[in-house]
Design an enzyme around this catalytic site. Structure first.
Site, mmCIF file in Angstrom:
data_model
loop_
_atom_site.group_PDB
_atom_site.id
_atom_site.type_symbol
_atom_site.label_atom_id
_atom_site.label_comp_id
_atom_site.label_asym_id
_atom_site.label_seq_id
_atom_site.Cartn_x
_atom_site.Cartn_y
_atom_site.Cartn_z
ATOM 1 N N LYS A 231 67.948 -18.824 -9.561
ATOM 2 C CA LYS A 231 67.336 -20.123 -9.868
ATOM 3 C C LYS A 231 68.316 -20.889 -10.752
ATOM 4 O O LYS A 231 68.660 -20.435 -11.846
ATOM 5 C CB LYS A 231 65.986 -19.947 -10.585
ATOM 6 C CG LYS A 231 65.297 -21.290 -10.809
ATOM 7 C CD LYS A 231 63.895 -21.174 -11.392
ATOM 8 C CE LYS A 231 63.305 -22.570 -11.574
ATOM 9 N NZ LYS A 231 62.017 -22.561 -12.253
ATOM 10 N N ASP B 269 60.288 -18.854 -11.487
ATOM 11 C CA ASP B 269 61.073 -18.473 -12.670
ATOM 12 C C ASP B 269 61.693 -17.081 -12.574
ATOM 13 O O ASP B 269 62.816 -16.866 -13.033
ATOM 14 C CB ASP B 269 60.197 -18.569 -13.940
ATOM 15 C CG ASP B 269 59.873 -20.016 -14.282
ATOM 16 O OD1 ASP B 269 60.575 -20.910 -13.766
ATOM 17 O OD2 ASP B 269 58.924 -20.251 -15.050
ATOM 18 N N TYR C 2 93.375 -9.102 -16.903
ATOM 19 C CA TYR C 2 93.793 -9.424 -18.270
ATOM 20 C C TYR C 2 93.663 -8.205 -19.188
ATOM 21 O O TYR C 2 92.844 -7.308 -18.929
ATOM 22 C CB TYR C 2 92.904 -10.539 -18.844
ATOM 23 C CG TYR C 2 93.106 -11.873 -18.178
ATOM 24 C CD1 TYR C 2 94.132 -12.716 -18.588
ATOM 25 C CD2 TYR C 2 92.271 -12.284 -17.146
ATOM 26 C CE1 TYR C 2 94.316 -13.954 -17.973
ATOM 27 C CE2 TYR C 2 92.450 -13.511 -16.533
ATOM 28 C CZ TYR C 2 93.475 -14.347 -16.945
ATOM 29 O OH TYR C 2 93.653 -15.558 -16.330
HETATM 30 N N1 ASP Z 1 56.365 -20.969 -14.321
HETATM 31 C C1 ASP Z 1 56.267 -20.970 -12.866
HETATM 32 C C2 ASP Z 1 56.385 -19.534 -12.378
HETATM 33 O O1 ASP Z 1 57.457 -19.016 -12.328
HETATM 34 C C3 ASP Z 1 57.328 -21.819 -12.292
HETATM 35 C C4 ASP Z 1 57.290 -21.959 -10.803
HETATM 36 O O2 ASP Z 1 56.643 -21.236 -10.078
HETATM 37 O O3 ASP Z 1 58.015 -22.867 -10.300
HETATM 38 O O4 ASP Z 1 55.390 -18.928 -12.071
#
Ligand code: ASP
Length: 350
Positions: free
Chosen positions: A177, A107, A297
């Protein structure tokens, strides 16, 4: 005579062989938790396996691996204090090993990879972060593949900070991610992967930028920053409220090339005010791919005139960690602007 030419032949063979071909690499695994090390519990999945247990489940590898458990955390709980610890551990061991693998939750892995890039500039060995979408102890998990990829990258890639996942090795500061459950969870944004696994095996496609100097650990960061996503109707007063509450730098994920609203809810004026008060404001894009360019822009040019700093094609993960690190060095608005116009370790295309 025969002995002499035999000796010559042997010396030639020896010099033709690269060191990596004849010596087993010594690698270190720093385990920090994440899904890869998680076990089922009544509270939900949580880290519970040690680095040794991960290695045992992985089976034999052609490397000498030493393991150190430094954290046991879901990466949603990883914060600047843990970045500092991980960076310090890498610095402590970087002269004792040929490469280091950091097992980490997915994460926030891209944030950690970006921050390590700044804290450990000119790192002298490969540092490879990896994790998995499914715990190592579950049949058919992606963990064994990702882990052996990470060890291979740590043994074979040039020095640098990388993220290895689903058969791709990416520059850490370019990885994001992008998927919550698929095995193909990470992408290398605005820069192609460094290496990949194909039917021909492990292929290095491009090298990291050359290391130009000694590695010095520098963990000084300023965490009083904010990352804000612009949306139609955003109230610019919220930025002032952040500043009033101690925020010292802001990354705004603006629209498209970096455009910001300037009618009714005048965000551009608020940005100008913040900058005049010494708070750098970085304009990145909500679009994951390609660059921000404030010169095209009116909605970008006005922000530029007020002093907004472009993040160019940096990821938001990289922009916010670069801002924290730059402010931690005591940089003022002008110095932060220069810093964001500098490529430190391949994080930006200028
Ligand atoms: N919640 C987990 C973490 O980031 C997700 C993962 O590792 O895929 O520790």
């Amino acid at each position: 005579m025969i002995v002499l030419s035999l000796l010559k032949m042997l010396t030639k063979i020896k010099t033709d062989l690269k060191v990596g071909d004849i010596m087993t690499k010594n690698l270190l695994l720093l385990s920090t938790g994440g899904t890869i090390a998680s076990v089922a519990s009544n509270e939900g999945l949580k880290p519970g396996e040690s680095g040794e247990q991960l290695l045992k489940m992985l089976g034999a590898m052609p490397f000498n691996v030493t393991v150190k458990d430094i954290l046991e955390m879901d990466s949603s709980n990883i914060q600047p204090e843990e970045w500092e610890l991980i960076a310090k551990k890498i610095n402590e061991y970087r002269n004792d090993f040929d490469g280091i693998v950091v097992s980490h939750g997915t994460d926030t892995m891209a944030y950690t990879a970006s921050m390590l890039t700044f804290m450990l500039q000119n790192i002298n060995i490969p540092i490879v972060l990896t994790g998995s979408q499914v715990p190592m102890n579950v049949p058919l998990s992606d963990a064994p593949d990702n882990m052996s990829l990470a060890f291979t990258a740590a043994a074979k890639c040039k020095p640098g900070v990388y993220l290895a996942f689903n058969r791709k090795v990416m520059r850490g500061c370019r990885s994001v991610k992008v998927r919550t459950t698929s095995f193909d969870a990470f992408e290398s944004v605005n820069f192609p992967p460094i290496a990949q696994v194909t039917s021909d095996g492990f292929q290095i496609m491009r090298e990291q930028p050359a290391v130009n100097g000694q590695c010095h650990l520098n963990t000084k960061i300023n965490t009083n920053v904010s990352l804000v996503k612009l949306f139609p109707g955003f109230d610019p007063n919220l930025l002032h409220a952040m500043a009033d509450n101690g925020c010292q730098g802001i990354v705004i994920e603006a629209y498209g090339l970096g455009g910001m609203t300037f009618i009714r809810r005048n965000l551009v004026a608020a940005v100008g005010k913040l900058i005049r008060n010494g708070i750098p404001v970085i304009a990145s894009s909500q679009c994951l791919y390609e660059r921000s360019d404030l010169t095209k822009y009116e909605v970008g040019k006005q922000a530029l005139l007020e002093g907004a700093i472009s993040a160019h094609d940096m990821t938001s993960e990289c922009a916010i960690t670069k801002l924290m690190w730059g402010l931690g060095q005591g940089m003022n608005v002008n110095e932060i602007a220069k810093f964001f116009n500098t490529d430190v370790a391949g994080e930006v295309t200028l």
